[in-house]
Design an enzyme around this catalytic site. Structure first.
Site, PDB file in Angstrom:
ATOM      1  N   TYR A 124       0.812  -1.219   0.000  1.00 27.15           N
ATOM      2  CA  TYR A 124       0.000   0.000   0.000  1.00 27.15           C
ATOM      3  C   TYR A 124       0.847   1.271   0.000  1.00 27.15           C
ATOM      4  O   TYR A 124       0.304   2.374  -0.061  1.00 27.15           O
ATOM      5  CB  TYR A 124      -0.936   0.004   1.207  1.00 27.15           C
ATOM      6  CG  TYR A 124      -2.063  -0.999   1.093  1.00 27.15           C
ATOM      7  CD1 TYR A 124      -3.333  -0.617   0.679  1.00 27.15           C
ATOM      8  CD2 TYR A 124      -1.855  -2.343   1.374  1.00 27.15           C
ATOM      9  CE1 TYR A 124      -4.361  -1.537   0.565  1.00 27.15           C
ATOM     10  CE2 TYR A 124      -2.874  -3.276   1.263  1.00 27.15           C
ATOM     11  CZ  TYR A 124      -4.122  -2.870   0.860  1.00 27.15           C
ATOM     12  OH  TYR A 124      -5.135  -3.787   0.741  1.00 27.15           O
ATOM     13  N   ARG A 368       5.462  15.423   8.671  1.00 29.14           N
ATOM     14  CA  ARG A 368       4.091  14.940   8.813  1.00 29.14           C
ATOM     15  C   ARG A 368       3.438  15.319  10.134  1.00 29.14           C
ATOM     16  O   ARG A 368       2.239  15.606  10.177  1.00 29.14           O
ATOM     17  CB  ARG A 368       4.063  13.412   8.647  1.00 29.14           C
ATOM     18  CG  ARG A 368       4.303  12.970   7.225  1.00 29.14           C
ATOM     19  CD  ARG A 368       4.351  11.464   7.125  1.00 29.14           C
ATOM     20  NE  ARG A 368       4.533  11.044   5.736  1.00 29.14           N
ATOM     21  CZ  ARG A 368       4.710   9.786   5.364  1.00 29.14           C
ATOM     22  NH1 ARG A 368       4.748   8.831   6.280  1.00 29.14           N
ATOM     23  NH2 ARG A 368       4.859   9.479   4.090  1.00 29.14           N
TER      24      ARG A 368
END
Length: 651
Positions: A124, A368
């Site tokens: 993913y 992030r």
């Protein structure tokens, strides 16, 4: 909860409310530290020498499981329920597959995977792998970016090793057939992502993980020394005690298709089982990411570190903002890669106000943790459900070339990313903490190595830099090979060893009855949702001591309710079922996160506390969770099998 939670560095560490001062520490037992004022180690060279020497015999002590040089064994099945291999690999992502391919040159390998072999976090991963491959870039720059993103909690030696060895690991992948994007000049196209000061992201459009998984899996399936066991859920590690040393001998698994317990006995075990994203209701992780490896390792007396640092990816697709709504909810959130912001994507609130420059001078290219907190703040202040990420100002052909997977997924739901902004919201993405590991993937449990997201190597510190996860997995999978093969050659196995542990019993209709099993499964699903909501509400992007203590209490109550129901309906310590075993692992990991978060009285990286809003230099130290006591722990923290104290080298 874990029996002991502490934080420590070369100057001081904290254990059970007491403060010890010194220059280093090592273990004198499974639950205490000893200060050593004469050495000043880094994370790797000091703390892990202590782990390796005190708990693992430095791989050279004459403890019972280690013998004279032995030959590799052929894969042996004493019965359908017991299998013997030189190496057991738990997990089929990049770390597990890369390691398996190397150790298969020295012996037989069993790769155990919970679902289909390709169903891993690797598959993913969209963005890419960071590596210094441009002449204008440098290892020092990559190191600096990594440590800044990690809020200076990273171990410098680990960071240097990973950033230095990364380029060679990329070249190995290419030699194995992995295909990455190239520029018009014929060289690898290197993208830039948030937190990086240079273009250094090797990628295959926005499906990099899928391409790496394809290449590695193809090689693994064609290797005669590797056997892949799909749909085998790892229940618990098999360990014995030799004095203070815990020794790993393999793993018990549940064949999900046949509902049988299969025991794998091996000389070396690599844990590469990924993360624990599903302790939260919204995560980019696939359904298999229920923290199985971290929980198993904790129950097997492995040291756990830095579990408070849960990374929420700032930009998962917000389905409720799509023009065409989904008919059924996704099992996992669809990731919008960091590379969209790296390529010039701009974040707006629903009033079309750009907000990132207000929070950080790096704007959309901030790490992030900064971007996720900024989005969270906007959503709370404006009472909105999502923000917008706009890349439509870039040329259409460039967008479609770089992000074909994202463009296709959005278009299915009526959104053209070349013309419209993408609705995004933070989602649980990556565990920066995990099983504490040294520079060769070694743990304090002899015979157990770790690599990938399940490990805490010191690379990520308090926040992972974008595209450093696949890099870390590649580097540590490769570094674990030499000590693993050396240990394998010195280890002999007892072909009768399988019966030295209690065997788990599968929960069947014959054992419990159809009605009871149906009730247990229904309650387990309900409890799982409740646990996820507790974690999101009280242990999310922004935390406080009150929220964390509330979470601790609610989790304990929820776990007690669940376990009481099970054991009042005929469940026993050794009974297993997929849903129940996943639930026990989710409980275990959730408690580890909360325990670690409560121990850190500062805000650093991904761990933001409203009542401790500042970074404190004195607390620039890793959080350590020591093994829990099996006599007082809940079912989620106890191993199913009795630990054998006898030698396993009878042959």
């Amino acid at each position: 909860m874990a029996a002991h939670v502490s934080t420590g560095n070369i100057h001081n560490f904290y254990l059970a409310g007491q403060v010890y001062r010194g220059q280093a520490f090592s273990w004198s037992s499974a639950s205490t530290f000893m200060a050593n004022p004469f050495k000043e180690p880094s994370w790797s060279s000091g703390v892990f020498k202590a782990l390796k020497a005190e708990r693992c015999g430095c791989y050279s002590r004459g403890i019972s499981p280690i013998s004279e040089t032995s030959k590799p064994i052929r894969a042996v099945s004493v019965s359908s329920s017991t299998k013997y291999y030189d190496f057991t690999v738990i997990g089929s992502g990049v770390a597990g597959l890369r390691y398996a391919l190397e150790v298969a040159k020295q012996g037989t390998v069993a790769v155990i995977t919970k679902d289909e072999p390709h169903e891993s976090n690797t598959n993913y991963a969209q963005g890419g792998v960071s590596a210094v491959l441009c002449p204008l870039d440098s290892v020092e720059s990559h190191m600096r970016d990594t440590m800044v993103a990690g809020a200076h909690l990273c171990d410098e030696e680990t960071v240097r090793v990973v950033c230095t060895e990364g380029p060679e690991r990329i070249r190995e992948l290419i030699a194995m057939g992995a295909s990455f994007d190239h520029g018009e000049d014929g060289n690898l196209h290197l993208a830039r992502e948030g937190g990086h000061s240079h273009c250094r992201i090797v990628h295959a459009a926005d499906m990099t993980g899928r391409e790496i998984e394809r290449a590695l899996l193809e090689a693994v399936l064609n290797d005669p020394n590797i056997s892949v066991f799909k749909h085998h859920f790892a229940i618990d590690l098999l360990t014995s005690q030799d004095g203070l040393n815990t020794v790993c001998h393999g793993v018990d698994t549940l064949n999900i298709k046949t509902n049988e317990v299969v025991r794998f006995i091996s000389k070396v075990t690599l844990l590469a089982s990924g993360g624990a994203g599903h302790i939260y209701p919204s995560t980019t992780n696939p359904l298999v990411a229920t923290g199985d490896g971290m929980a198993m390792a904790h129950r097997a007396q492995a040291v756990i570190s830095n579990m408070e640092f849960v990374q929420f990816h700032p930009t998962a697709l917000a389905d409720e903002g799509l023009p065409i709504k989904l008919q059924t909810a996704r099992e996992n959130a669809f990731l919008i890669t960091e590379a969209v912001r790296g390529d010039g994507g701009i974040l707006y609130n629903l009033g079309m106000e750009r907000f990132m420059p207000v929070y950080d001078e790096r704007a959309e290219l901030a790490p992030r943790d900064v971007v996720a907190r900024s989005i969270d703040d906007q959503l709370k202040k404006r009472n909105e459900k999502y923000v917008l990420l706009d890349i439509s100002h870039k040329p259409r052909e460039k967008i479609l070339a770089h992000f074909p997977n994202i463009a296709s997924e959005c278009l299915k739901h009526g959104l053209d990313i070349t013309r419209q902004p993408i609705p995004v919201v933070p989602a649980a993405h990556y565990m920066c903490g995990g099983v504490r590991a040294g520079l060769q993937g070694e743990t304090n449990v002899l015979g157990l190595f770790v690599a990938g997201e399940v490990a805490c190597t010191g690379l990520h510190g308090a926040n992972r830099l974008a595209s450093n996860s696949l890099l870390e997995a590649l580097v540590f999978a490769r570094r674990a090979v030499q000590p693993s093969t050396e240990l394998m050659k010195r280890t002999r196995l007892d072909v009768c060893a399988s019966e030295k542990w209690t065997r788990p019993v599968v929960a069947t209709a014959r054992l419990l009855g159809d009605e009871v099993i149906a009730k247990i499964i229904a309650l387990t699903k309900e409890v799982r949702r409740e646990l996820q909501e507790v974690m999101w509400k009280y242990v999310g992007i922004v935390r406080s001591t009150i929220r964390l203590t509330t979470a601790e209490r609610k989790i304990a109550e929820l776990e007690a309710k669940w376990e009481t129901f099970l054991f009042e309906h005929g469940w026993e310590q050794t009974v297993v079922a997929l849903e129940a075993c996943e639930m026990r692992n989710l409980f275990c990991c959730a408690k580890l996160v909360v325990s670690s978060a409560l121990a850190r009285h500062e805000s650093r990286g991904l761990h933001y506390m409203t009542d401790f809003p500042f970074v404190e230099e004195s607390k620039r130290i890793p959080t350590i969770i020591l093994p829990s006591s099996p006599t007082t722990a809940s079912w989620s923290s106890r191993r199913l099998q009795n630990i054998s104290s006898s030698s396993l080298i009878d042959c």
